[in-house]
Design a protein around this motif. Structure first.
Motif, PDB file in Angstrom:
ATOM      1  N   CYS A 109       0.756  -1.242   0.051  1.00  0.00           N
ATOM      2  CA  CYS A 109       0.086  -0.197  -0.089  1.00  0.00           C
ATOM      3  C   CYS A 109       0.739   1.313  -0.158  1.00  0.00           C
ATOM      4  O   CYS A 109       1.927   1.487   0.760  1.00  0.00           O
ATOM      5  CB  CYS A 109      -0.916  -0.115   1.375  1.00  0.00           C
ATOM      6  SG  CYS A 109      -1.941   1.489   1.083  1.00  0.00           S
ATOM      7  N   CYS A 111      -0.152   4.748   4.910  1.00  0.00           N
ATOM      8  CA  CYS A 111       0.925   4.000   4.866  1.00  0.00           C
ATOM      9  C   CYS A 111       2.152   4.755   4.409  1.00  0.00           C
ATOM     10  O   CYS A 111       3.293   4.510   4.800  1.00  0.00           O
ATOM     11  CB  CYS A 111       0.441   2.834   3.664  1.00  0.00           C
ATOM     12  SG  CYS A 111      -0.673   1.547   4.506  1.00  0.00           S
ATOM     13  N   CYS A 161      -6.126   1.181   7.006  1.00  0.00           N
ATOM     14  CA  CYS A 161      -5.183   2.051   7.223  1.00  0.00           C
ATOM     15  C   CYS A 161      -4.758   1.946   8.706  1.00  0.00           C
ATOM     16  O   CYS A 161      -3.518   2.151   8.934  1.00  0.00           O
ATOM     17  CB  CYS A 161      -5.723   3.371   7.186  1.00  0.00           C
ATOM     18  SG  CYS A 161      -6.655   3.603   5.559  1.00  0.00           S
TER      19      CYS A 161
END
Ligand code: FES
Length: 184
Positions: free
Chosen positions: A95, A100, A140
């Motif tokens: 990602c 990230c 996330c």
């Protein structure tokens, strides 16, 4: 799946002439054929089925959806999410989404590239690993995160990412060894 765009990618794309079973796409085409604006979705589904978009599949989609092959190639090569070559046994989706990125995904990429001796979007010579940078994977809270064949790993450090990949490579070696012992 979210997409990220990179205009102009089309001119450098190498398309694969691999022969594949086009019937695997029947259900998808039956569902989306009549839906206007569904070309990207059909290409995404095709990639889920084959792991990448072979030339024959894109031609088939064009024929079945009644659009010119050039349009299908144009749309497919516009988006970085589409692949045109077979992927390795383990597809690493790294990602590069915002969460990230701010948590060090670039360092993870550097470590993985060094370990696997490939660049992003390439496959290792033994066909085991493909590394692909993608937009937000939707987890996330695990940032920085990578997904390998559908399983999410995070939060990662460069060392952790390398050790995950090494474990998979070890597992593969053990499987090959076991297979050759069983043959003898
Ligand atoms: S930004 Fe990486 S999972 Fe969302």
């Amino acid at each position: 799946m979210q997409c990220c765009c990179e205009e102009g990618k089309g001119s450098s794309v190498r398309l694969s002439g691999a022969q594949v079973d086009l019937d695997l796409l029947n259900e998808v085409l039956a569902h989306y054929r009549e839906q206007e604006g569904s070309l990207v979705t059909v290409l995404q589904k095709a990639q889920e089925v084959y792991g990448f978009l072979p030339l024959a599949v894109m031609r088939h989609i064009a024929e079945q959806m009644g659009v010119k092959p050039a349009k299908v190639f144009g749309v497919a090569t516009f988006y970085t999410q589409f692949r045109f070559q077979p992927v390795g046994k383990y597809l690493i989706l790294l990602c590069q989404g915002t969460a990230c990125h701010v948590n060090g995904s670039e360092r993870i990429e550097t470590a993985l590239c060094q370990e696997l001796k490939i660049k992003a979007e390439e496959t290792t010579g033994d066909g085991l690993f493909t590394l692909s940078n993608v937009a937000c994977l939707g987890c996330c809270s695990l940032a920085p995160v990578m997904m390998i064949n559908g399983r999410a790993y995070g939060p990662l450090t460069p060392d952790k990412a390398v050790s995950i990949v090494r474990d998979l490579a070890k597992k593969e070696k053990a499987l090959v060894k076991e297979g050759s012992e069983n043959e003898n």
